[in-house]
Design a protein around this motif. Structure first.
Motif, short mmCIF file in Angstrom:
data_model
loop_
_atom_site.label_atom_id
_atom_site.label_comp_id
_atom_site.label_asym_id
_atom_site.label_seq_id
_atom_site.Cartn_x
_atom_site.Cartn_y
_atom_site.Cartn_z
N SER A 91 0.87 -1.18 0.00
CA SER A 91 0.00 0.00 0.00
C SER A 91 0.90 1.23 0.00
O SER A 91 1.40 1.65 1.06
CB SER A 91 -0.91 0.00 1.23
N THR A 92 1.13 1.80 -1.18
CA THR A 92 2.05 2.93 -1.33
C THR A 92 1.46 3.97 -2.26
O THR A 92 0.63 3.65 -3.13
CB THR A 92 3.40 2.46 -1.89
N ILE A 93 1.97 5.22 -2.11
CA ILE A 93 1.62 6.32 -3.02
C ILE A 93 2.68 6.34 -4.11
O ILE A 93 3.88 6.53 -3.84
CB ILE A 93 1.57 7.66 -2.26
N VAL A 94 2.25 6.14 -5.33
CA VAL A 94 3.20 6.00 -6.43
C VAL A 94 3.45 7.31 -7.16
O VAL A 94 4.59 7.62 -7.54
CB VAL A 94 2.72 4.91 -7.41
N ARG A 95 2.44 8.13 -7.36
CA ARG A 95 2.61 9.35 -8.12
C ARG A 95 1.44 10.28 -7.86
O ARG A 95 0.49 9.92 -7.15
CB ARG A 95 2.73 9.06 -9.63
N GLN A 123 -1.77 2.99 -4.60
CA GLN A 123 -1.97 1.67 -5.17
C GLN A 123 -1.85 0.62 -4.07
O GLN A 123 -0.91 0.66 -3.27
CB GLN A 123 -0.95 1.37 -6.28
N VAL A 124 -2.82 -0.32 -4.07
CA VAL A 124 -2.86 -1.38 -3.07
C VAL A 124 -2.95 -2.71 -3.79
O VAL A 124 -3.83 -2.90 -4.65
CB VAL A 124 -4.05 -1.19 -2.11
N TYR A 125 -2.07 -3.62 -3.44
CA TYR A 125 -2.08 -4.96 -4.01
C TYR A 125 -2.37 -5.96 -2.90
O TYR A 125 -1.82 -5.85 -1.78
CB TYR A 125 -0.75 -5.29 -4.68
N CYS A 136 -5.71 3.63 -9.26
CA CYS A 136 -5.58 4.14 -7.90
C CYS A 136 -6.65 3.51 -7.01
O CYS A 136 -7.79 3.28 -7.44
CB CYS A 136 -5.70 5.66 -7.87
N PHE A 137 -6.26 3.23 -5.75
CA PHE A 137 -7.20 2.63 -4.82
C PHE A 137 -8.35 3.58 -4.49
O PHE A 137 -9.51 3.16 -4.44
CB PHE A 137 -6.45 2.22 -3.54
N TYR A 138 -8.05 4.83 -4.26
CA TYR A 138 -9.06 5.80 -3.86
C TYR A 138 -8.80 7.10 -4.60
O TYR A 138 -7.66 7.59 -4.65
CB TYR A 138 -9.01 6.03 -2.34
N VAL A 139 -9.87 7.67 -5.16
CA VAL A 139 -9.80 8.92 -5.90
C VAL A 139 -10.56 9.97 -5.09
O VAL A 139 -11.79 9.98 -5.09
CB VAL A 139 -10.38 8.79 -7.32
N PRO A 140 -9.85 10.86 -4.41
CA PRO A 140 -10.56 11.88 -3.62
C PRO A 140 -11.13 12.96 -4.53
O PRO A 140 -10.78 13.07 -5.70
CB PRO A 140 -9.46 12.43 -2.70
N VAL A 182 -2.63 14.28 2.91
CA VAL A 182 -2.77 13.77 4.29
C VAL A 182 -3.90 12.76 4.37
O VAL A 182 -3.79 11.73 5.05
CB VAL A 182 -2.99 14.95 5.25
N MET A 183 -4.99 13.01 3.68
CA MET A 183 -6.12 12.09 3.71
C MET A 183 -5.76 10.74 3.09
O MET A 183 -6.09 9.68 3.65
CB MET A 183 -7.31 12.72 2.96
N VAL A 184 -5.04 10.76 1.97
CA VAL A 184 -4.65 9.50 1.32
C VAL A 184 -3.63 8.75 2.16
O VAL A 184 -3.66 7.50 2.26
CB VAL A 184 -4.11 9.79 -0.09
N GLN A 185 -2.71 9.44 2.81
CA GLN A 185 -1.73 8.78 3.69
C GLN A 185 -2.42 8.11 4.88
O GLN A 185 -2.02 7.00 5.29
CB GLN A 185 -0.71 9.80 4.18
N ASN A 186 -3.43 8.73 5.43
CA ASN A 186 -4.17 8.10 6.53
C ASN A 186 -4.84 6.81 6.07
O ASN A 186 -4.86 5.81 6.81
CB ASN A 186 -5.21 9.06 7.08
N ILE A 187 -5.37 6.81 4.86
CA ILE A 187 -6.01 5.59 4.34
C ILE A 187 -4.97 4.49 4.16
O ILE A 187 -5.20 3.31 4.48
CB ILE A 187 -6.73 5.90 3.02
#
Length: 278
Positions: A134-138, A160-162, A185-189, A200-205
């Motif tokens: 579970s990482t932020i790629v770009r 992205q989450v695998y 992308c796992f989540y699109v805000p 910050v919101m995506v990092q918390n997820i």
């Protein structure tokens, strides 16, 4: 002397009282003082009988008028009651018809939204997934509205989450739901002006997913999608509620209409029986 005596007739009044005081006296020759040749009642007695007859007739007319007034009041009350009952029955029938029409409209709207989305969804099999990464790629560019016909550019981090499917051991990409705009992308805000807030919101997820080693997920049983989703927008619970409440509304409206019609039928039967007894 004898001729004179024979020619004269002695008339003797058998009633010593004056005629005005005694009207029952019989005059000589067998005739009475009345003009009809029979007994005649005194005027005071006639007046008494006439007064008694007029009073009796007046009392009878008063009784009839009182009875008519009571009857009119009863009929008026009955008409008011019938009018009120009819108005209440009309409102009840209108309520029942409104509930039936509302339920039909709810069936139509929910049928083309929830039921259609649920039937078109391919992620119908529930499984268990193990999170691998579970990482932020770009960062991905997006645009947000700044007013009427005004759009400005911004960006959001792509997470992205695998996961690994415990049932088959296959590694697939995990999405939040089936309606994500970006499948990578796992989540699109929602695109916003402030990029740090979205990051910050995506990092918390991402941190929350890492803390949960194994999570429930939904996969495609035909294995054509090559991915899995975390939640269903229109699942079995949503489908149940979309069918349950319109059905309750339909049944309630039908029961109201049936009860009103049954009440009207029973009232007609009672009125007919009362007429037969009369």
């Amino acid at each position: 002397m004898s001729g004179d005596n024979s020619s004269r007739t002695l008339t003797v009044d058998t009633c010593p009282t004056p005629p005005s005081e005694n009207r029952w006296c019989q005059q000589p020759g067998g005739s009475t003082s009345g003009s009809n040749g029979g007994l005649r009642l005194p005027r005071s007695t006639e007046k008494m009988f006439m007064w008694a007859g007029s009073k009796a007739a007046q009392a009878g007319s008063d009784r009839r008028s009182i009875y008519q007034k009571i009857r009119e009041c009863e009929l008026l009350d009955k008409r008011r009651t019938v009018t009120a009952l009819r108005a209440g029955e009309d409102r009840a029938i209108l309520l029942g018809l409104s509930m039936v029409l509302l339920s039909v409209m709810m069936y139509f709207v929910l049928g083309i939204t929830i039921l259609r989305s649920y039937s078109d969804s391919v992620w119908t099999e529930e499984s268990s997934c193990t999170i691998l990464n579970s990482t932020i790629v770009r960062d991905v560019n997006c645009s947000y509205s700044c007013g009427a016909e005004c759009w400005k550019s911004s960006r959001y981090p792509c997470l992205q989450v695998y996961v690994s499917l415990n049932s088959s051991g296959k590694v697939v990409r995990l999405s939040h739901n089936e309606e994500d705009r970006n499948p990578e992308c796992f989540y699109v805000p929602k695109c916003q002006k402030e990029y740090p807030v979205m990051r910050v919101m995506v990092q918390n997820i991402s941190e929350r997913l890492r803390s949960q080693h194994r999570i429930p997920c939904f996969v495609d049983p035909t294995d054509h999608a090559g991915s899995a989703i975390l939640t269903q927008i229109y699942g079995p619970v949503a489908v149940f509620h979309s069918l349950f409440w319109p059905t309750c509304t339909l049944i309630g409206g039908t029961i109201i209409i049936a009860m009103v019609k049954l009440t009207q039928y029973l009232s007609i039967m009672c009125e007919q029986l009362s007429r037969i007894k009369r």
